[in-house]
Scaffold this motif. Sequence first.
Motif, mmCIF file in Angstrom:
data_model
loop_
_atom_site.group_PDB
_atom_site.id
_atom_site.type_symbol
_atom_site.label_atom_id
_atom_site.label_comp_id
_atom_site.label_asym_id
_atom_site.label_seq_id
_atom_site.Cartn_x
_atom_site.Cartn_y
_atom_site.Cartn_z
ATOM 1 N N LYS A 88 0.830 -1.200 0.000
ATOM 2 C CA LYS A 88 0.000 0.000 0.000
ATOM 3 C C LYS A 88 0.872 1.259 0.000
ATOM 4 O O LYS A 88 0.623 2.213 -0.741
ATOM 5 C CB LYS A 88 -0.918 -0.028 1.229
ATOM 6 N N LEU A 89 1.916 1.234 0.821
ATOM 7 C CA LEU A 89 2.821 2.393 0.854
ATOM 8 C C LEU A 89 3.476 2.590 -0.513
ATOM 9 O O LEU A 89 3.633 3.727 -0.973
ATOM 10 C CB LEU A 89 3.890 2.209 1.935
ATOM 11 N N LEU A 126 4.961 6.081 -1.378
ATOM 12 C CA LEU A 126 5.618 6.387 -0.109
ATOM 13 C C LEU A 126 6.648 5.334 0.301
ATOM 14 O O LEU A 126 7.139 5.354 1.426
ATOM 15 C CB LEU A 126 4.558 6.527 0.998
ATOM 16 N N ALA A 127 6.932 4.417 -0.611
ATOM 17 C CA ALA A 127 7.980 3.431 -0.336
ATOM 18 C C ALA A 127 8.611 3.037 -1.661
ATOM 19 O O ALA A 127 7.950 3.076 -2.699
ATOM 20 C CB ALA A 127 7.391 2.217 0.375
ATOM 21 N N ALA A 164 10.968 3.277 3.292
ATOM 22 C CA ALA A 164 9.929 4.314 3.316
ATOM 23 C C ALA A 164 10.519 5.569 2.675
ATOM 24 O O ALA A 164 11.715 5.830 2.799
ATOM 25 C CB ALA A 164 9.507 4.606 4.743
ATOM 26 N N PHE A 168 3.849 6.211 9.994
ATOM 27 C CA PHE A 168 3.184 4.989 9.495
ATOM 28 C C PHE A 168 1.675 5.085 9.704
ATOM 29 O O PHE A 168 0.886 4.770 8.813
ATOM 30 C CB PHE A 168 3.680 3.738 10.241
ATOM 31 N N GLN A 177 -0.060 7.686 7.446
ATOM 32 C CA GLN A 177 -0.169 7.302 6.027
ATOM 33 C C GLN A 177 -1.134 6.139 5.840
ATOM 34 O O GLN A 177 -1.947 6.142 4.929
ATOM 35 C CB GLN A 177 1.204 6.908 5.458
ATOM 36 N N LEU A 178 -1.028 5.148 6.716
ATOM 37 C CA LEU A 178 -1.793 3.913 6.481
ATOM 38 C C LEU A 178 -3.181 3.962 7.116
ATOM 39 O O LEU A 178 -4.046 3.168 6.749
ATOM 40 C CB LEU A 178 -1.000 2.712 7.025
#
Length: 559
Positions: free
Chosen positions: A110-111, A116-117, A172, A241, A244-245
Motif C-alpha cells: 500500500k505504501l 511512499l515506499a 519508506a 506509518f 499514512q496507512l
Amino acid sequence: MSEAPRDFIRQIIHDDLESGKHDEIVTRFPPEPNGYLHIGHVMSICLNFGVAVETRGRTFLRYDDTNPHKEEQEYVDAIEQDVHWLGFDWGERLTHASDYFEQLYEAAEKLIEMGLAYVDSLSAEEIRAHRGTLTEPGTDSPYRERRVEENLDLFRRMRAGEFADGEHVLRAKIDMASPNMNLRDPALYRIRHIDHQRTGDAWCIYPMYDFAHTLSDAFEHITHSLCTLEFEDHRPLYDWFLDQLKPPHRPRQIEFSRLNLAYTITSKRKLGMMIDSGVVSGWNDPRMPTIAGMRRRGYPAVALRDFVKRGGVTKKDKLIEMGVLENSVREVLGDEAERRMAVLKPLKVVLTNYPEDQFEMMEAMNHPNRPELGTREVPFSNEVWIEQDDFMEEAPRKFFRLKPGGEVRLRSAYIIRCDEVIKDDDGNVVELRCSYDPDTRSGTGTSDRKVKGTIHWVSAAHAVPATVRLYDRLFTVPNPNAAEVFMDVLNPDSLETVEAMLEPSLADLAAGEAVQFERLGYFTPDAGDDSADARVFNRIVTLRDSWAKIEKQAMQGQD
Ligand code: ATP
Ligand code: MG
C-alpha cells in the motif's frame, strides 16, 4: 483503579477512562525471543499486565519475532514460563509479529502504491554512506524515484525469492534531510533467506522492527503502547506509518525509563556473552538477573513484583541499588520462611560429659513471630558442629560466642563451656572439647543461668551434608554497563562453595521451598543440581544485621 500511588502512565490511563476516550485498556508485552527475560523485563511485565489487571483490561503477550536469525523456541518457552511464574496471564492473547506477516506485506504494498515506499538497490554500505550524520543531511538514493510499477514488481519478486540477501531493500520515502535519523527513509523490509521458527520457509523477506511493531500494536487495538525511552525518537516514525496507512485503530505510545540494577547487567545480548564465555553456567545461573536465574536462586515472585512497584515508573534514568531488591526478598522470606539450623563452615565440638551413643530431641520454634507454624524436634548428641566463626581463641572482651574457658548457649539446647582446644600440626583448630550443663536445657532446665551468646549447631551423628553455594554481586562496579569491557569488571568471587552440615529436618526440603538458616540467611535447594544423595543449596540472600539482632536478644537474656 485502586488508591495505590499513581505514576504518570497510570494517571494518563485513568484520565483516558474517565474521559471516555477508551472503555477498555489494552496493553501488550512484546519481548523478542532472543534470550531469557531479565529484571528489566519484570518491570515492563508488571506495568503492562498490571495496568490491565487494575482496570479490568486486556494484555497481549506478543513475540516480536521479526529477526529469525537470533530467535529460538527455547526462549519462547522460557518467556511463557517466566511471565506465568510472575503471576500474570495473557489468556487467549498470545500472538506473534509473524502472525501479521501477510497484513504487514499488504501494508508495505500500500505504501508503495501511495508513492511512499521504494525498492532501493544500493548495498548496505552505500545506504549507510548516504544516511548523513547528526549534523549533515543524508543524500537521496539514485533509486529513490523509481516508478510505482517498478517498485511493486521488484518488491513482489523480492518476496518470490528472486534476489539474494542484501540485493534490495524496501524503504519508506520520507525525508533524507530530517534531523531525526529515524525518518531518513528507514528500511521496511530486507531479504533474508533464512527459515523462521514459526513461518518456516514461507518468507524470505522480513519486516523491520519499527514497521512491524507499530502496525502489530494497531492490529491488536492496543490503547497504550508502553515502551522504554530509547524509542522516543522512533515515535515520529510510528506516527508517520499511522498517518499514512490510517489503520482503524491508533495506539498511543508512552515512553518510560528503563530499570537498571546496580552491579548487574540488563541486556540479553551481554548476558548471552557471559554464558558463551562460561563465566556463568547458563541463563538460569542463580547469579544471573534473569527471571529464571532469580527463581532458581529462590527469589519469590511476589518479592520481584514488590520491588518494581517500589521503583515506580518515571522518565528519569535510574540505577537501583541491589539492596532494594534484596530487601524485598528479605521482607517476604522473613515472614514466610521457617527457621532451621545449618552450619556452613563446621567445627567439631565434643561434649565430654554427655554420654556417647545417646541423643535426645530438642524442641525448636519454626518461626519466632508465627507460633502457628509450630515447633520441630532437633536431635542433640555428644558431638555437634558449630560455625568456625563462632569460636575465637584470642577473643576480644566483647566476643560473646565461644572462647577458651568461655560459655555459650546452643540455641534450643544447653549452655556449654569450652574446656580444651585441639589443633593439628599446623596450629589450626580442629576440634573443641567442651562440657555441657545438664541443668540448662532450653525450656525445661532447672537453672535460670544466662549467658550472653547464643549460637546455632547441628548434631554430628544426625547431620545431613550439603554443598551450599554462596552468591555475591556479579560485578565489582555499580554500573558495569558503562565499563569499556564489561567482562573486565566481573567479580571473581561471585560464587563461593562450602561443604555444610544441615539439621536432619532439612533432608526432605524440596527446591522452591525456602528456609532461614538461623543467623545465616535464606536458603533453598538448587532446582538444577540438588539430588537426594547429593544435596545442593543456594543462599538466596543474607540476613542483614542478623548478628546485631541476635546478639541484642541474647544480651537481654532471651534464648
Ligand atoms: P535487551 O536489550 O535485554 O534485549 P530489549 O528491550 O531489547 O532488551 P525486548 O525483548 O525487546 O528486550 O523487550 C521487551 C519489552 O521489555 C520492551 O517493551 C522493552 O522496552 C522492555 N524492557 C526491556 N528492558 C527493560 C528494562 N531494563 N526496563 C524496563 N523495560 C524493559
Ligand atoms: Mg530488543
